[in-house]
Design a protein around this motif. Structure first.
Motif, PDB file in Angstrom:
ATOM      1  N   SER A  27     -36.934  26.483 -23.094  1.00 21.08           N
ATOM      2  CA  SER A  27     -35.753  26.287 -22.268  1.00 21.08           C
ATOM      3  C   SER A  27     -34.818  25.373 -23.044  1.00 21.08           C
ATOM      4  CB  SER A  27     -36.143  25.648 -20.931  1.00 21.08           C
ATOM      5  OG  SER A  27     -35.003  25.380 -20.142  1.00 21.08           O
ATOM      6  N   HIS A  28     -33.553  25.741 -23.161  1.00 18.22           N
ATOM      7  CA  HIS A  28     -32.636  24.936 -23.962  1.00 18.22           C
ATOM      8  C   HIS A  28     -31.342  24.628 -23.224  1.00 18.22           C
ATOM      9  CE1 HIS A  28     -31.629  29.192 -25.041  1.00 18.22           C
ATOM     10  NE2 HIS A  28     -30.394  28.741 -24.853  1.00 18.22           N
ATOM     11  N   ILE A  29     -30.763  23.501 -23.560  1.00 20.09           N
ATOM     12  CA  ILE A  29     -29.469  23.073 -23.023  1.00 20.09           C
ATOM     13  C   ILE A  29     -28.623  22.606 -24.202  1.00 20.09           C
ATOM     14  CG2 ILE A  29     -28.261  21.473 -21.496  1.00 20.09           C
ATOM     15  CD1 ILE A  29     -30.933  21.175 -19.948  1.00 20.09           C
ATOM     16  N   LEU A  30     -27.508  23.262 -24.449  1.00 19.39           N
ATOM     17  CA  LEU A  30     -26.594  22.875 -25.511  1.00 19.39           C
ATOM     18  C   LEU A  30     -25.465  22.052 -24.900  1.00 19.39           C
ATOM     19  CD1 LEU A  30     -26.241  26.287 -27.415  1.00 19.39           C
ATOM     20  CD2 LEU A  30     -27.964  24.511 -27.728  1.00 19.39           C
ATOM     21  N   GLN A  31     -25.327  20.813 -25.355  1.00 20.64           N
ATOM     22  CA  GLN A  31     -24.293  19.926 -24.826  1.00 20.64           C
ATOM     23  C   GLN A  31     -23.284  19.584 -25.917  1.00 20.64           C
ATOM     24  OE1 GLN A  31     -25.367  15.826 -23.967  1.00 20.64           O
ATOM     25  NE2 GLN A  31     -24.008  15.775 -22.183  1.00 20.64           N
ATOM     26  N   VAL A  32     -22.004  19.723 -25.601  1.00 23.43           N
ATOM     27  CA  VAL A  32     -20.938  19.363 -26.537  1.00 23.43           C
ATOM     28  C   VAL A  32     -20.082  18.272 -25.900  1.00 23.43           C
ATOM     29  CG1 VAL A  32     -18.874  20.145 -27.745  1.00 23.43           C
ATOM     30  CG2 VAL A  32     -20.876  21.637 -27.616  1.00 23.43           C
ATOM     31  N   ARG A  33     -20.029  17.107 -26.580  1.00 25.13           N
ATOM     32  CA  ARG A  33     -19.163  16.000 -26.147  1.00 25.13           C
ATOM     33  C   ARG A  33     -18.049  15.882 -27.182  1.00 25.13           C
ATOM     34  NH1 ARG A  33     -23.519  11.322 -25.569  1.00 25.13           N
ATOM     35  NH2 ARG A  33     -24.431  12.496 -27.291  1.00 25.13           N
ATOM     36  N   GLU A  41     -28.907  19.518 -28.608  1.00 24.46           N
ATOM     37  CA  GLU A  41     -29.694  20.601 -28.008  1.00 24.46           C
ATOM     38  C   GLU A  41     -30.940  19.998 -27.374  1.00 24.46           C
ATOM     39  OE1 GLU A  41     -31.862  24.842 -29.182  1.00 24.46           O
ATOM     40  OE2 GLU A  41     -30.656  23.773 -30.667  1.00 24.46           O
ATOM     41  N   TYR A  42     -30.997  20.067 -26.057  1.00 27.54           N
ATOM     42  CA  TYR A  42     -32.194  19.631 -25.336  1.00 27.54           C
ATOM     43  C   TYR A  42     -33.108  20.846 -25.232  1.00 27.54           C
ATOM     44  CZ  TYR A  42     -29.466  15.529 -23.964  1.00 27.54           C
ATOM     45  OH  TYR A  42     -28.706  14.386 -23.978  1.00 27.54           O
ATOM     46  N   MET A  43     -34.341  20.709 -25.699  1.00 24.92           N
ATOM     47  CA  MET A  43     -35.238  21.857 -25.691  1.00 24.92           C
ATOM     48  C   MET A  43     -36.606  21.474 -25.132  1.00 24.92           C
ATOM     49  SD  MET A  43     -37.811  23.822 -27.347  1.00 24.92           S
ATOM     50  CE  MET A  43     -37.939  23.524 -29.111  1.00 24.92           C
ATOM     51  N   ALA A  44     -37.114  22.331 -24.240  1.00 22.14           N
ATOM     52  CA  ALA A  44     -38.444  22.154 -23.665  1.00 22.14           C
ATOM     53  C   ALA A  44     -39.286  23.360 -24.029  1.00 22.14           C
ATOM     54  CB  ALA A  44     -38.360  21.999 -22.147  1.00 22.14           C
ATOM     55  N   TYR A  45     -40.453  23.130 -24.611  1.00 23.82           N
ATOM     56  CA  TYR A  45     -41.365  24.228 -24.941  1.00 23.82           C
ATOM     57  C   TYR A  45     -42.051  24.739 -23.683  1.00 23.82           C
ATOM     58  CZ  TYR A  45     -41.408  24.169 -30.080  1.00 23.82           C
ATOM     59  OH  TYR A  45     -41.074  24.313 -31.413  1.00 23.82           O
ATOM     60  N   SER A  91     -42.686  21.021 -18.398  1.00 25.01           N
ATOM     61  CA  SER A  91     -42.436  20.610 -19.775  1.00 25.01           C
ATOM     62  C   SER A  91     -41.463  19.438 -19.797  1.00 25.01           C
ATOM     63  CB  SER A  91     -41.886  21.781 -20.594  1.00 25.01           C
ATOM     64  OG  SER A  91     -41.932  21.505 -21.979  1.00 25.01           O
ATOM     65  N   VAL A  92     -41.165  18.967 -20.999  1.00 22.39           N
ATOM     66  CA  VAL A  92     -40.279  17.827 -21.177  1.00 22.39           C
ATOM     67  C   VAL A  92     -39.125  18.235 -22.092  1.00 22.39           C
ATOM     68  CG1 VAL A  92     -41.679  16.945 -23.104  1.00 22.39           C
ATOM     69  CG2 VAL A  92     -40.143  15.390 -21.865  1.00 22.39           C
ATOM     70  N   TYR A  93     -37.912  17.866 -21.719  1.00 21.77           N
ATOM     71  CA  TYR A  93     -36.739  18.164 -22.541  1.00 21.77           C
ATOM     72  C   TYR A  93     -36.545  17.049 -23.570  1.00 21.77           C
ATOM     73  CZ  TYR A  93     -35.292  21.984 -19.482  1.00 21.77           C
ATOM     74  OH  TYR A  93     -35.231  23.171 -18.775  1.00 21.77           O
ATOM     75  N   ILE A  94     -36.512  17.451 -24.830  1.00 18.37           N
ATOM     76  CA  ILE A  94     -36.324  16.504 -25.934  1.00 18.37           C
ATOM     77  C   ILE A  94     -34.977  16.789 -26.581  1.00 18.37           C
ATOM     78  CG2 ILE A  94     -37.198  15.758 -28.188  1.00 18.37           C
ATOM     79  CD1 ILE A  94     -39.999  16.526 -27.230  1.00 18.37           C
ATOM     80  N   PRO A  95     -34.147  15.764 -26.818  1.00 19.54           N
ATOM     81  CA  PRO A  95     -32.829  15.982 -27.425  1.00 19.54           C
ATOM     82  C   PRO A  95     -32.895  16.103 -28.944  1.00 19.54           C
ATOM     83  CG  PRO A  95     -33.113  13.660 -26.914  1.00 19.54           C
ATOM     84  CD  PRO A  95     -34.358  14.360 -26.421  1.00 19.54           C
ATOM     85  N   TYR A  96     -32.227  17.119 -29.483  1.00 24.02           N
ATOM     86  CA  TYR A  96     -32.132  17.310 -30.940  1.00 24.02           C
ATOM     87  C   TYR A  96     -30.656  17.316 -31.319  1.00 24.02           C
ATOM     88  CZ  TYR A  96     -36.978  18.649 -30.278  1.00 24.02           C
ATOM     89  OH  TYR A  96     -38.298  18.645 -29.915  1.00 24.02           O
TER      90      TYR A  96
END
Length: 489
Positions: A336-342, A353-357, A363-368
Motif C-alpha cells: 500500500s503506498h501514499i505519494l505526498q508532494v509538498r 512515499e509512504y509504503m506498507a508491505y 502493516s506499518v507505513y514507513i516514509p521514503y
C-alpha cells in the motif's frame, strides 16, 4: 468476425477475474491540512507475490529497449533516463511492474487502478492484449522520461493511441502543480482530468471520470474520444445532455454493487459528512468531493486500512471470508503506498512515499524520501517463498499469524504500529529541519542524513515486527497448550 469481436469484448469486460483489484484515493492540496498533494493506492493481487523497492539511477541512455513481462509490448530505450524508484514484483528484477514511485524531476506515478470498460466500447475497439501497454509497463516506461505530471499523461495517451491499451486501467500522476488522473475508455480511447485542488477522488475498480471539456486546460483526451462514441452509438447528442465519459465507455454491472460501490461509498462518507447517497446506487456517487475536514496522511492511511470495522460487513472481526462486500484492506494486498508532494520544500524531502508491505490493516507505513539513494537491503529481497531476510516476508509472517485470531491479535499489532508511526512522524520533523539547515552548503551530508534515516527507520520497524511476531507466537503457544493440555488427576 463481428460476433467474435463482440464475444471477446464481453468476456474481457464482464467475466474477467478482478485479480489486480485496487483502491485509489487522490487529494488536492487545498483539501489537505498541510497543503500537500496526495496520491494513494492499495495494490491487491496475491499474498505470496513479494514486492521489492528498487532504486533506478539516472542513465545517459538506457541499456535496452523496454520489454514487457506480461505480453509483447515494447518501447524504445530512453535517452537521458531520469533517476526513479519503483515497487516491482520480485520476478521482474525491477525492469517492470513498477507500480509507484517518484523520479528526480519531481513526478510521481501510481499505476494502475484496474477498471473495466463497457462491452459496447470494447466491441468497437477491443483491448490490444498482445502488444498494447498495461500495468506491467506503465511506471517503468513513463517515469524515466517525463518532467511534469501533464507530460506523463500526454506520453501515456500517445502510447495508447498508437500501440493500444492491453487492459482497462486508471493512472494517477502528481507533481508540485497538481494531480492528473487518466482512464482508458477502450483499446485506443482515453481521457484524463486534473483533480480540482479543493477536492478528493476515490476509485475502486471502476471507471469514475464523467465530465469532459475539450477546450479546457484541465482536460486531456484521445482526439477522437467524442466522435468515436457518436459513430459507434456509445453517445447520442441530445438537447441539454452533455457527453458523459463514464456512460459512454465504462460499465455498471451487478458485480459493482458489492465489489466496488461499498468501497467508494465508505470512503466518501468517511471523509464527507452528511452525504445522502445510498451504498447500492453507485451511478449517483459524486466524482469529486470536498472533505468535511482537511485530510492528513493519517486520514488516507485509515482509509486504505478500512474493512468496514464496526459494521456487520467486517469480514475479519466477524470471521466471515464469504462476506459479500469486498473490503478496502484485504490480505492479498501486496503493498500500500501514499505519494505526498509538498511543493514548498526541496524535492528530496518534499516528495515522500509512504509504503506498507502486505495487508494495510496489519502493516506499518514507513516514509521514503525522494532524496534516498541507498535502499535498505531488506526492501530489495524476497520471492514467493517465506524467508527471514526480506522485509516483505517479515511483515507478511506477522500478518498471517494475526489473521488466525483477528479479534485478539489484530489490536496488539495495530496499537504497536500506530505508536511507531507517531514516533516516526516526530523523527521526520527533526530530519527535515536538519536537512534544510545544511542541504545548500553541504549537499552530500544532507543526502547522507536521508539515507541514514531510512536505514534506521526500516531497522526499527523490522525489530518491532520481530518482537510482535514473538508476542503472538507466545500467546498461540499458551492457547495450544491449554487446548491440548491432557493434564492428569
Amino acid at each position: 468476425m463481428k460476433k467474435i469481436t463482440l464475444l471477446s469484448a464481453l468476456i474481457a469486460s464482464t467475466l474477467s477475474v478482478p485479480s489486480f483489484a485496487c483502491t485509489t484515493i487522490l487529494v488536492g492540496n487545498q483539501a489537505t491540512k498541510d497543503g500537500s498533494f496526495i496520491v494513494a493506492r492499495n495494490e491487491d493481487y496475491q499474498a505470496n507475490n513479494t514486492k521489492q523497492f528498487i532504486y533506478h539511477p539516472a542513465e545517459a541512455k538506457q541499456k535496452a529497449d523496454f520489454k514487457s513481462n506480461a505480453n509483447d509490448f515494447t518501447y524504445p530505450a530512453a535517452e537521458h533516463a531520469l533517476e526513479y524508484t519503483s515497487l516491482s514484483d520480485y520476478d521482474t528484477k525491477g525492469t517492470s511492474m513498477g507500480e509507484a514511485g517518484f523520479n528526480s524531476a519531481g513526478v510521481g506515478i501510481s499505476a494502475t487502478e484496474t477498471i473495466y470498460n463497457g462491452s459496447k466500447a470494447l466491441a468497437a475497439d477491443p483491448y490490444v492484449t498482445k502488444t498494447g501497454i498495461g500495468e506491467d509497463a506503465i511506471e517503468n516506461v513513463i517515469l524515466p522520461r517525463v518532467h511534469t505530471a501533464k507530460e506523463g499523461v500526454e506520453l501515456l495517451g500517445k502510447i495508447i493511441e498508437k500501440q493500444g491499451a492491453s487492459e482497462g486501467f486508471g493512472v494517477a500522476f502528481v507533481d508540485k502543480t497538481g494531480i492528473w488522473y487518466l482512464e482508458t475508455g477502450s483499446g485506443h480511447q482515453w481521457m484524463a482530468q486534473k483533480l480540482p485542488a479543493d477536492k478528493y477522488f476515490v476509485s475502486a475498480n471502476q471507471g469514475r471520470l464523467s465530465t469532459y471539456k475539450p477546450h479546457n486546460p484541465d482536460y486531456l483526451a484521445s482526439p477522437t474520444l467524442v466522435s468515436f462514441a457518436e459513430n459507434h452509438a456509445l453517445y447520442t447528442p441530445v438537447t441539454g445532455e452533455a457527453f458523459n465519459f463514464h456512460k459512454a465507455y465504462s460499465q455498471d454491472t451487478q458485480n459493482d454493487v458489492t465489489y466496488n460501490y461499498p468501497r467508494v461509498w465508505t470512503l466518501q462518507h468517511m471523509y464527507t459528512q452528511g452525504l445522502k447517497t445510498k451504498i447500492d446506487q453507485g451511478q449517483n456517487f459524486p466524482v469529486f468531493l470536498t472533505p468535511t475536514h482537511k485530510l492528513t496522511i493519517n486520514d488516507v492511511e485509515q482509509g486504505l486500512r478500512n474493512h468496514y470495522q464496526g459494521t456487520s460487513h467486517d469480514p475479519y472481526a466477524n470471521n466471515n471470508p464469504k462476506e459479500p462486500y469486498r473490503p478496502i484492506s484485504v490480505f492479498r494486498t501486496q503493498e500500500s503506498h501514499i505519494l505526498q508532494v509538498r511543493p514548498s520544500l526541496p524535492i528530496a524531502i518534499g516528495e515522500t512515499e509512504y509504503m506498507a508491505y502486505g495487508m494495510s490493516a496489519l502493516s506499518v507505513y514507513i516514509p521514503y524520501y525522494q532524496g534516498m539513494t541507498q535502499v535498505p537491503k531488506a526492501l530489495t529481497l524476497g520471492n514467493d517463498k517465506a524467508d527471514d531476510q526480506s522485509a516483505n516476508w517479515q511483515f507478511r509472517k506477522l500478518q498471517t499469524l494475526a489473521m488466525t485470531n483477528w479479534n485478539e491479535f489484530a489490536p496488539i499489532v495495530q496499537k504497536a504500529y500506530q505508536q511507531f508511526e507517531q514516533q516516526t512522524a516526530v523523527k521526520q520533523q527533526a530530519l527535515e529541519k536538519q536537512y534544510l539547515a545544511i542541504y545548500k552548503k553541504e549537499p552530500k551530508k544532507a543526502q547522507a542524513l536521508i539515507n541514514q534515516f531510512e536505514q534506521k527507520t526500516v531497522d526499527d520497524a523490522l525489530t518491532l515486527t520481530h518482537d510482535l511476531t514473538n508476542t503472538l507466537l507466545t500467546k498461540m503457544t499458551h492457547d495450544t497448550d491449554m487446548l491440548y493440555h491432557f493434564e492428569g488427576a
